[in-house]
Design an enzyme around this catalytic site. Structure first.
Site, PDB file in Angstrom:
ATOM      1  N   ASP A 284       0.829  -1.244  -0.065  1.00 13.47           N
ATOM      2  CA  ASP A 284      -0.072   0.238   0.121  1.00 13.47           C
ATOM      3  C   ASP A 284       0.944   1.083   0.020  1.00 13.47           C
ATOM      4  OD1 ASP A 284      -2.244   1.685   0.549  1.00 13.47           O
ATOM      5  OD2 ASP A 284      -3.419  -0.007   1.004  1.00 13.47           O
ATOM      6  N   HIS A 307       2.084   1.996  -3.238  1.00 13.39           N
ATOM      7  CA  HIS A 307       1.197   2.819  -3.856  1.00 13.39           C
ATOM      8  C   HIS A 307       1.576   4.352  -3.785  1.00 13.39           C
ATOM      9  CE1 HIS A 307      -2.416   0.009  -3.237  1.00 13.39           C
ATOM     10  NE2 HIS A 307      -1.721  -0.506  -3.987  1.00 13.39           N
TER      11      HIS A 307
END
Length: 481
Positions: A284, A307
């Site tokens: 993430d 991310h």
């Protein structure tokens, strides 16, 4: 007859006195010899134990009489040795199998009472630690020295419902440091598998409705985390909640690219933080900055996979979100889904102000620049008019390659993004293509400055014939934050 008796008595008395004098002289002579022997013995010991003699001169150790064998000084709570509280000394096994939680808790409590105390997790050992809260207040300059390996329980079923928020919870501590060359291993593999969670739901009395963060700070100030490795957390690896004066330096955080929601470093309701010179690769956001954060500086970070570095998501469930004074610079992003990103839900309120992303090198990043006021992690979300206001955002010197879309600015129809600057943006398609898309620009107002690549970016912030959107001087979001 009387005279003879008197003479005899005088003779006996004289002999008695003479005997006493001779005996006393002999005793004095013997004592003198023994004293000389003892003196020689002490000199010999001091000759071979120079440090003892030196300490006597300084008055640290009183001169013994008679001289016993050398005895060390009693422990001083402010010397290095007595400041170290090794978990092995408190009953830890260090075999990676036995539960060493009580030993860690005991070592913490002892070190907590000593200024400059050090809780030692020694190298070459593995310590299985169940969910634990290490709580202050403690004496200043407490250190958790992690040189060995700390392991979380790998079996999901062994976690109680009350322990699902975090694994290692450090609470209400000030002037505290975590450091060392060791590893904090969340052993999160089972938590990432839907089939595993489904099995737990069928066989256990409780279904984990959330996953634990590996290391969480709550309500703490002046905390430093440096040099350690944090790996494979079930959820977020390192989290700061309601904390202030934070420094993260030279840490390594890793988990597989497909491990869901395993943010590297997560900040919420925290201020005055510096995150620097670290390597983060996870499933993430490498760094996630949430509501209530201000005065945060993130720099010299290698990010990927993951991310990217994100503000948000903000405003979920019509909540209030306030973020300001954020600087992200000198970043290398490789093989990440996003680069510099701000994301908020429809319906939220509050504001994001004064944010700078600068000097960011991207390589094979799907979308390097993003503002998304329509964030949704479901297939479909309801359209709403309210939005977290975004103003004063600068993207400066973002260069490298993208695999999908160079730029994505999707701002609210009712609350557009304002004062957005695009300066020196140079983004080229990567050789690793995922299907290229043109830059998206919607309701974003500000200015652009060359060089700009692709050239369409030059027109991205111009709308309504070039007239910038004017917000009211005092909006609803301004009053809230």
């Amino acid at each position: 007859m009387v005279k003879k008796t008197t003479n005899s008595c005088q003779l006996v008395s004289l002999l008695s006195v003479l005997f006493i004098i001779i005996f006393t002289g002999s005793l004095v002579s013997t004592t003198s010899v023994e004293a000389r022997k003892n003196h020689h013995h002490r000199n010999a010991k001091n000759h071979h134990g120079h440090q003892h003699s030196h300490n006597n001169k300084r008055g640290r150790f009183p001169a013994p009489s008679p001289a016993p064998a050398f005895q060390p000084a009693p422990p001083n709570p402010y010397t290095k040795k007595s400041n170290i509280f090794d978990v092995l000394s408190f009953g830890a096994k260090g075999d990676g199998i036995a539960d060493d939680s009580k030993a860690l808790q005991a070592a913490w409590k002892a070190a907590c009472l000593v200024q400059g105390g050090i809780v030692e997790i020694p190298s070459e050992f593995k310590f299985l630690i169940k969910p634990i809260t290490l709580k202050g207040p403690c004496k200043p300059h407490l250190v958790l020295q992690i040189d060995g390996i700390m392991l979380a329980p790998p079996n999901i079923g062994s976690w109680s419902k009350s322990d699902l928020y975090q694994w290692i919870n450090i609470k209400q501590i000030e002037n505290f440091t975590i450091q060392g060359g060791g590893v904090v291993d969340g052993q999160g593999f089972a938590w990432w598998k839907p089939n595993e969670l489904s099995y737990i739901q069928k066989t256990s009395n409780h279904m984990p409705d959330m996953k634990p963060t590996a290391v969480r700070f709550y309500g703490s100030k002046h905390v430093t985390v440096r040099d350690i490795r944090i790996i494979n957390s079930p959820l977020c690896h390192l989290k700061f909640d309601n904390s202030r004066y934070i420094n993260v330096n030279n840490v390594t955080i890793t988990s597989p690219e497909n491990s869901p929601n395993t943010d590297g470093i997560h900040l919420q309701n925290s201020q005055d933080a510096e995150i620097q010179h670290s390597n983060i690769g996870c499933g993430d956001d490498c760094v996630s900055i949430q509501t209530g954060c201000s005065n945060v500086h993130v720099h010299h970070i290698n990010c990927g996979p993951g991310h990217g570095i994100s503000l948000g998501s903000l405003g979920k469930g019509k909540s209030v979100a306030c973020v300001k004074d954020i600087v992200v610079d000198n970043i290398l992003m490789q093989n990440t889904m996003f680069g510099a990103r701000i994301k908020s839900w429809q319906g939220g309120i509050g504001s994001v102000k004064n944010v700078t992303f600068s000097n960011i090198q991207v390589s094979n990043v799907s979308t390097p620049i993003m503002i998304d006021q329509y964030y949704c992690d479901k297939q479909k979300c309801k359209n709403q008019t309210e939005a977290v206001a975004i103003t004063g955002v600068k993207f400066n010197q973002i260069v490298g390659t993208y695999t999908s879309q160079p730029l994505h600015l999707a701002c609210s129809d009712s609350v557009p993004c304002t004062n957005v600057d695009l300066i020196d943006i140079q983004l080229k398609p990567s050789l690793v293509s995922r299907g290229f898309h043109q830059a998206l620009c919607w309701n974003s107002h500000g200015k652009s400055q060359a060089p700009l690549l692709p050239s369409s970016i030059d027109y991205c912030l111009r709308s309504g014939g070039g007239h910038l959107y004017k917000r009211p001087s005092k909006s609803h979001s301004d009053r809230i934050c």
